[in-house]
Motif scaffolding. Structure first.
Motif, PDB file in Angstrom:
ATOM      1  N   ALA A  20       0.837  -1.193   0.000  1.00 48.53           N
ATOM      2  CA  ALA A  20       0.000   0.000   0.000  1.00 48.53           C
ATOM      3  C   ALA A  20       0.872   1.244   0.000  1.00 48.53           C
ATOM      4  CB  ALA A  20      -0.915  -0.011   1.224  1.00 48.53           C
ATOM      5  N   ASP A  21       0.218   2.402  -0.034  1.00 48.45           N
ATOM      6  CA  ASP A  21       0.944   3.676   0.074  1.00 48.45           C
ATOM      7  C   ASP A  21       1.196   4.059   1.529  1.00 48.45           C
ATOM      8  OD1 ASP A  21       0.760   4.078  -2.740  1.00 48.45           O
ATOM      9  OD2 ASP A  21      -1.251   4.934  -2.504  1.00 48.45           O
ATOM     10  N   PHE A  22       0.273   3.642   2.397  1.00 47.93           N
ATOM     11  CA  PHE A  22       0.259   4.165   3.762  1.00 47.93           C
ATOM     12  C   PHE A  22      -0.414   3.132   4.650  1.00 47.93           C
ATOM     13  CE2 PHE A  22      -1.977   7.439   6.676  1.00 47.93           C
ATOM     14  CZ  PHE A  22      -0.864   7.598   7.497  1.00 47.93           C
ATOM     15  N   VAL A  23       0.191   2.839   5.789  1.00 45.64           N
ATOM     16  CA  VAL A  23      -0.372   1.866   6.721  1.00 45.64           C
ATOM     17  C   VAL A  23      -0.599   2.546   8.059  1.00 45.64           C
ATOM     18  CG1 VAL A  23      -0.082  -0.354   7.873  1.00 45.64           C
ATOM     19  CG2 VAL A  23       0.839  -0.013   5.569  1.00 45.64           C
ATOM     20  N   VAL A  24      -1.833   2.446   8.545  1.00 48.34           N
ATOM     21  CA  VAL A  24      -2.187   2.999   9.851  1.00 48.34           C
ATOM     22  C   VAL A  24      -2.452   1.846  10.800  1.00 48.34           C
ATOM     23  CG1 VAL A  24      -3.815   4.439  11.126  1.00 48.34           C
ATOM     24  CG2 VAL A  24      -3.206   5.028   8.768  1.00 48.34           C
ATOM     25  N   ILE A  25      -1.744   1.826  11.899  1.00 50.08           N
ATOM     26  CA  ILE A  25      -1.906   0.768  12.890  1.00 50.08           C
ATOM     27  C   ILE A  25      -2.661   1.341  14.076  1.00 50.08           C
ATOM     28  CG2 ILE A  25      -0.733  -0.856  14.433  1.00 50.08           C
ATOM     29  CD1 ILE A  25       1.124   0.626  11.439  1.00 50.08           C
ATOM     30  N   GLY A  26      -3.853   0.809  14.320  1.00 54.99           N
ATOM     31  CA  GLY A  26      -4.705   1.288  15.396  1.00 54.99           C
ATOM     32  C   GLY A  26      -5.976   1.884  14.840  1.00 54.99           C
ATOM     33  N   GLY A  27      -7.124   1.339  15.251  1.00 59.44           N
ATOM     34  CA  GLY A  27      -8.409   1.784  14.721  1.00 59.44           C
ATOM     35  C   GLY A  27      -9.242   2.552  15.716  1.00 59.44           C
ATOM     36  N   LEU A 123      -9.921  -5.766  10.524  1.00 58.49           N
ATOM     37  CA  LEU A 123     -10.332  -5.867  11.919  1.00 58.49           C
ATOM     38  C   LEU A 123      -9.809  -7.165  12.531  1.00 58.49           C
ATOM     39  CD1 LEU A 123     -14.045  -4.659  11.611  1.00 58.49           C
ATOM     40  CD2 LEU A 123     -12.128  -3.368  12.572  1.00 58.49           C
ATOM     41  N   ASN A 124      -9.819  -7.241  13.846  1.00 59.74           N
ATOM     42  CA  ASN A 124      -9.335  -8.429  14.575  1.00 59.74           C
ATOM     43  C   ASN A 124      -7.923  -8.822  14.171  1.00 59.74           C
ATOM     44  OD1 ASN A 124     -11.712  -9.120  16.174  1.00 59.74           O
ATOM     45  ND2 ASN A 124     -12.698  -9.544  14.204  1.00 59.74           N
ATOM     46  N   THR A 125      -7.140  -7.842  13.773  1.00 60.82           N
ATOM     47  CA  THR A 125      -5.807  -8.111  13.223  1.00 60.82           C
ATOM     48  C   THR A 125      -4.764  -7.399  14.060  1.00 60.82           C
ATOM     49  OG1 THR A 125      -6.761  -8.309  11.006  1.00 60.82           O
ATOM     50  CG2 THR A 125      -4.383  -8.009  11.146  1.00 60.82           C
ATOM     51  N   ALA A 126      -3.927  -8.158  14.738  1.00 67.11           N
ATOM     52  CA  ALA A 126      -2.950  -7.604  15.682  1.00 67.11           C
ATOM     53  C   ALA A 126      -1.547  -7.659  15.107  1.00 67.11           C
ATOM     54  CB  ALA A 126      -3.002  -8.375  16.998  1.00 67.11           C
ATOM     55  N   VAL A 127      -0.877  -6.527  15.100  1.00 63.98           N
ATOM     56  CA  VAL A 127       0.513  -6.477  14.674  1.00 63.98           C
ATOM     57  C   VAL A 127       1.377  -7.130  15.746  1.00 63.98           C
ATOM     58  CG1 VAL A 127       2.458  -4.951  14.157  1.00 63.98           C
ATOM     59  CG2 VAL A 127       0.157  -4.372  13.334  1.00 63.98           C
ATOM     60  N   PHE A 128       2.285  -8.005  15.314  1.00 66.49           N
ATOM     61  CA  PHE A 128       3.163  -8.662  16.278  1.00 66.49           C
ATOM     62  C   PHE A 128       4.641  -8.519  15.946  1.00 66.49           C
ATOM     63  CE2 PHE A 128       2.088 -11.910  13.149  1.00 66.49           C
ATOM     64  CZ  PHE A 128       3.331 -12.462  12.831  1.00 66.49           C
ATOM     65  N   SER A 129       4.941  -8.036  14.737  1.00 68.32           N
ATOM     66  CA  SER A 129       6.352  -7.904  14.379  1.00 68.32           C
ATOM     67  C   SER A 129       6.489  -6.887  13.251  1.00 68.32           C
ATOM     68  CB  SER A 129       6.922  -9.256  13.929  1.00 68.32           C
ATOM     69  OG  SER A 129       8.305  -9.146  13.650  1.00 68.32           O
ATOM     70  N   ALA A 162      -0.814   4.506  15.503  1.00 67.69           N
ATOM     71  CA  ALA A 162      -1.879   5.075  16.316  1.00 67.69           C
ATOM     72  C   ALA A 162      -2.450   3.995  17.225  1.00 67.69           C
ATOM     73  CB  ALA A 162      -2.975   5.653  15.420  1.00 67.69           C
ATOM     74  N   SER A 163      -1.592   3.096  17.658  1.00 69.76           N
ATOM     75  CA  SER A 163      -2.023   1.881  18.343  1.00 69.76           C
ATOM     76  C   SER A 163      -2.217   2.047  19.841  1.00 69.76           C
ATOM     77  CB  SER A 163      -1.004   0.757  18.106  1.00 69.76           C
ATOM     78  OG  SER A 163       0.253   1.092  18.701  1.00 69.76           O
ATOM     79  N   GLY A 164      -1.920   3.208  20.376  1.00 66.83           N
ATOM     80  CA  GLY A 164      -2.089   3.417  21.817  1.00 66.83           C
ATOM     81  C   GLY A 164      -0.856   3.068  22.618  1.00 66.83           C
ATOM     82  N   ASP A 165      -0.401   1.825  22.520  1.00 67.04           N
ATOM     83  CA  ASP A 165       0.833   1.426  23.203  1.00 67.04           C
ATOM     84  C   ASP A 165       2.062   1.600  22.321  1.00 67.04           C
ATOM     85  OD1 ASP A 165      -0.416   0.777  25.563  1.00 67.04           O
ATOM     86  OD2 ASP A 165      -0.620  -1.350  25.084  1.00 67.04           O
ATOM     87  N   GLY A 166       1.842   1.890  21.041  1.00 66.06           N
ATOM     88  CA  GLY A 166       2.972   2.144  20.148  1.00 66.06           C
ATOM     89  C   GLY A 166       3.728   0.893  19.762  1.00 66.06           C
ATOM     90  N   ILE A 167       3.011  -0.177  19.389  1.00 68.31           N
ATOM     91  CA  ILE A 167       3.649  -1.456  19.092  1.00 68.31           C
ATOM     92  C   ILE A 167       4.651  -1.351  17.944  1.00 68.31           C
ATOM     93  CG2 ILE A 167       1.647  -2.132  17.692  1.00 68.31           C
ATOM     94  CD1 ILE A 167       3.999  -4.486  19.630  1.00 68.31           C
ATOM     95  N   VAL A 168       4.315  -0.586  16.908  1.00 71.54           N
ATOM     96  CA  VAL A 168       5.203  -0.482  15.747  1.00 71.54           C
ATOM     97  C   VAL A 168       6.392   0.417  16.057  1.00 71.54           C
ATOM     98  CG1 VAL A 168       5.370   0.366  13.370  1.00 71.54           C
ATOM     99  CG2 VAL A 168       3.406  -1.011  14.081  1.00 71.54           C
ATOM    100  N   ALA A 169       6.139   1.571  16.643  1.00 70.05           N
ATOM    101  CA  ALA A 169       7.230   2.472  17.008  1.00 70.05           C
ATOM    102  C   ALA A 169       8.189   1.784  17.986  1.00 70.05           C
ATOM    103  CB  ALA A 169       6.666   3.751  17.619  1.00 70.05           C
ATOM    104  N   GLY A 173      12.285   0.534  17.239  1.00 68.16           N
ATOM    105  CA  GLY A 173      13.411   1.076  17.988  1.00 68.16           C
ATOM    106  C   GLY A 173      13.319   2.551  18.310  1.00 68.16           C
ATOM    107  N   ALA A 174      12.158   3.159  18.105  1.00 74.12           N
ATOM    108  CA  ALA A 174      12.013   4.595  18.347  1.00 74.12           C
ATOM    109  C   ALA A 174      12.114   4.918  19.834  1.00 74.12           C
ATOM    110  CB  ALA A 174      10.663   5.078  17.807  1.00 74.12           C
TER     111      ALA A 174
END
Length: 759
Positions: A20-27, A123-129, A162-169, A173-174
């Protein structure tokens, strides 16, 4: 039929690769607003949400009312409800769901997202890595959907956490922070000490209902047995429900990420223990037919990680209303910190300190300082713990996230990374694109060059010259001080006549007030005070102020409290005009004034707040000379809500066919027309539980027709209720002018338009 024989090798889940062009994590509201904004600009967007519904803490799973700068209408932030996509969502929800049903709000959000052809919703899709291209760039994320047993690998040049806990950031390593900074680090005098605690906890709520027969309740064994463990248990009432229990909070002494399940378990004990107390303690009458309707099972998180961006907001930015060249949103919630011990604390459930007005939020706080292709959105943006106390609330988060979505579109269009928008004037492009969608960035009008209206001659069938607010209402008893808020002109002396009823002879003090900062609505400066003798009975009182304001701004025609006096109200409502009171709103720690202790860097001032409709009326008065702030020249001035002045064209109520005429010297090609209407930016549209008196805001133009000068009808609309109407034409219309005919919303409310944007 499918039969698969035994395999020695490990089986793998189905894997789907998406580019995609842009991925947003957190709904939550942040992710939703970022995704919709980007998608509407043509950006192929993936929205990844780990829950079955959208909305985060505002969803039916948690059921917290969504709020922002309006703060339950209990602060001095007039006409401050956030614009753009988040406004569209809030207005839509009130139209469909003025009773505040959280299930309906779920459907509003899902519809808004599903209607966007450029959004793929998972939906119902959790980022883990995650996978990185190099040290400073994310290549892809990996996520798993437990409902369809599918792994997803999602790649894009741009990501928004935008996941709240910042799983991707976090995995990227941010740099991040958890807990409160010391007073010394940023000079934040409100920074809490260890005894108060460094983290806000989680909350869960419950709903009750009354049925037509007695219902017994047997508490589970794990329910809290000793209600006195809750120091504030005596404030519990049998009719309390939902987020009235916002103070059911726990976890501020724990790891609010990795110990969430333990926190949830403790909150479950509290909820069922409190219900046992209500039903079975004998302390409450009339509870026999009450039963539990719903109990939260997903804790609403307030605080965990905050990631470091190119700028970190701090206490002073909020309370001193710091201006930023890269401002892309504003906030207005109080600095709202909670004791870490939450429900078990002897302290107040929250400590809230307000600024005198709204404040800028800079773009830099949404851009990771470490990961080049990563935006931050929601509660994880770059702020100190103290500033986070204000920036964390949901509508403020969604409002800022709209800038992320728009920035992603500019990055795609111009082949930029997020930080590069700060270069070569791109931030001006971002601000203008946002404002054209209703963002209303403070002190930043829509660029006049981007609007064909500013090349035209504009005339109107009529414009209000405010010489009278009709005396057609009831009597308002002056139990508290009241003020009519009016857009006054610089260096003009005004006289007023009001109708008074007194139960006995008395003295009435009237004042002319203004805010120290012209764009605020905190009337701390008394320009003039007069004392008027009032006789017993009904009479007309006249007074003229010798003082005047030195610049165009909102003045307060103030009537100080006197319980012997009532003043005539008006049923007439008008865009850019309202009444406020030196009143109390306990929901936002407002008892009429803010009186902070010394040494925490917080101002002392009075609160002047409106009444909610149907009580919210204007004060009837005659005004001399008439206030001419509602003229047709406001169309095209770039402001789409009251700010320093009304900024609206308002037709005269006596005009039975109000219209605007926009005429150019030469033929123009028109592809889009945007109309900005008044959906009462002062009304806090709490998403659940509160309830609202109307489904359509009383100021909003519902019926209108747009035609060319050649009398070709371009658009005829009936039943509008939204703030922005965007008319995109299938084929360009070539014309030398337009006529916009509108109908008054009602007999007591004149038609108003803030802006007409033509391109």
């Amino acid at each position: 039929m499918i039969i698969e024989n035994f395999k020695k090798e490990k089986r793998s889940n189905r894997t789907v690769n998406i580019i995609a062009d842009f991925v947003v994590i957190g709904g939550g509201l942040s992710g939703v607003c970022a995704a919709i904004t980007a998608a509407r600009k043509g950006v192929k967007t993936i929205l990844v949400q780990d829950r079955p519904v959208l909305g985060g803490n505002a969803s039916s799973e948690v059921r917290l009312w969504a709020l922002g700068a309006t703060s339950h209408m209990g602060n001095n932030n007039r006409w401050s409800r956030e614009g753009g996509i988040i406004d569209e969502i809030m207005v839509e929800n009130v139209y469909r769901n003025k009773e505040g049903n959280p299930i309906i709000f779920d459907t509003v959000l899902l519809e808004k997202v599903s209607n966007e052809k450029n959004i793929t919703l998972l939906l119902n899709t959790a980022v883990f890595s995650i996978e990185k291209t190099d040290a400073k760039n994310i290549k892809s994320i990996q996520a798993f959907n437990s409902q369809n047993s599918t792994n997803y690998t999602i790649s894009a040049p741009l990501f928004c956490d935008a996941s709240g806990d910042g799983i991707v950031a976090f995995q990227a390593g941010a740099s991040f922070r958890i807990g409160a900074e010391s007073k010394e680090e940023f000079g934040e005098l409100f920074a809490p000490d260890k005894s108060y605690g460094q983290l806000l906890g989680h909350s869960m709520f419950f709903y009750t209902k009354e049925v037509d027969h007695p219902v017994k309740y047997v508490a589970p064994s794990y329910a809290l047995k000793d209600i006195t463990q809750i120091p504030r248990h005596k404030i519990i009432r049998k009719d309390m429900t939902g987020c009235n229990f916002w103070w059911f909070e726990y976890g501020g002494r724990l790891d609010t990420i990795h110990e969430t399940e333990e926190i949830k378990w403790e909150l479950s004990k509290v909820i069922f223990g409190v219900w046992d107390y209500i039903k079975n303690s004998g302390e409450f009458e009339g509870v026999e037919n009450l039963t539990l309707e719903w109990v939260g099972n997903v804790p609403g998180k307030r605080e965990s990680r905050r990631f470091e961006g190119l700028y970190m907001m701090k206490q002073q930015d909020i309370l001193e209303q710091q201006s930023f060249d890269d401002a892309i949103a504003y906030g207005g919630w109080a600095l709202d910190l909670h004791p870490a011990d939450g429900i078990y604390s002897e302290l107040s459930g929250c400590t809230q300190w307000h600024s005198k007005g709204v404040y800028d939020i800079p773009y830099r706080s949404f851009v990771s300082k470490d990961i080049d292709n990563l935006f931050l959105a929601g509660r994880i943006i770059s702020s100190s713990h103290v500033a986070f106390g204000s920036t964390r609330v949901m509508v403020t988060c969604g409002f800022g996230a709209q800038a992320v979505g728009m920035a992603a579109s500019i990055c795609k269009e111009d082949n930029l990374l997020p930080a590069q928008i700060l270069e070569n004037g791109k931030i001006r492009k971002l601000q203008n694109e946002l404002n054209c969608t209703g963002q209303s960035i403070l002190n930043v009008p829509i660029d006049s060059a981007s609007n064909l209206v500013n090349q035209a001659n504009i005339s109107a069938s009529s414009s209000v010259k405010l010489s009278e607010i009709t005396a057609n209402g009831n009597w308002l008893k002056l139990d508290v001080s009241a003020a009519q808020l009016l857009p006054l002109k610089a260096n003009q002396k005004y006289g007023f006549k009001v109708e008074i009823k007194a139960v006995e002879s008395t003295q009435l003090e009237v004042q002319l007030r203004r805010s120290e900062i012209a764009s605020n609505y905190t009337p701390e400066i008394i320009l003039e005070s007069q004392t008027i003798t009032v006789d017993k009975g009904i009479q007309t009182v006249a007074f003229t102020f010798n003082a005047s304001v030195e610049e165009d701004l909102y003045g307060f025609i103030t009537f100080m409290a006197n319980k012997k006096v009532s003043i005539r109200e008006s049923k007439t409502l008008m865009s850019g005009v309202m009444t406020v009171f030196n009143g109390v709103n306990e929901k936002v720690s407002n008892d009429g004034s803010q009186r902070p202790p010394k040494g925490i860097g917080v101002d002392e001032f009075e609160f002047w707040i409106p009444n909610r409709r149907p009580q919210g009326k204007n004060i009837a008065m005659e005004i001399s000379p008439a206030i001419e702030a509602f003229e047709v020249k406001n169309i095209g001035n770039g402001y789409t809500r009251p700010w320093l002045s009304a900024n609206a064209w308002v037709a005269d109520l006596a005009d039975d066919k109000p219209s605007l005429r926009i005429e150019w010297d030469e033929v123009k090609s028109i592809s889009e027309i945007k109309l900005f209407f008044d959906t009462d930016f002062d009304h806090a549209m709490e998403t659940v539980q509160f309830g609202h008196p109307e489904d359509v805001m009383p100021f909003c133009v519902q019926d209108y027709t747009i035609s060319t000068l050649e009398e070709e009808v371009i658009k005829k609309v009936s039943g509008n209720y939204q703030t922005i109407n965007s008319i995109k034409l299938d084929t360009e219309v070539k014309t030398q002018g337009l006529v916009i005919e509108v109908q008054h919303p009602s007999d007591n409310v004149p038609a108003a338009i803030f802006e007409v944007l033509i391109g």
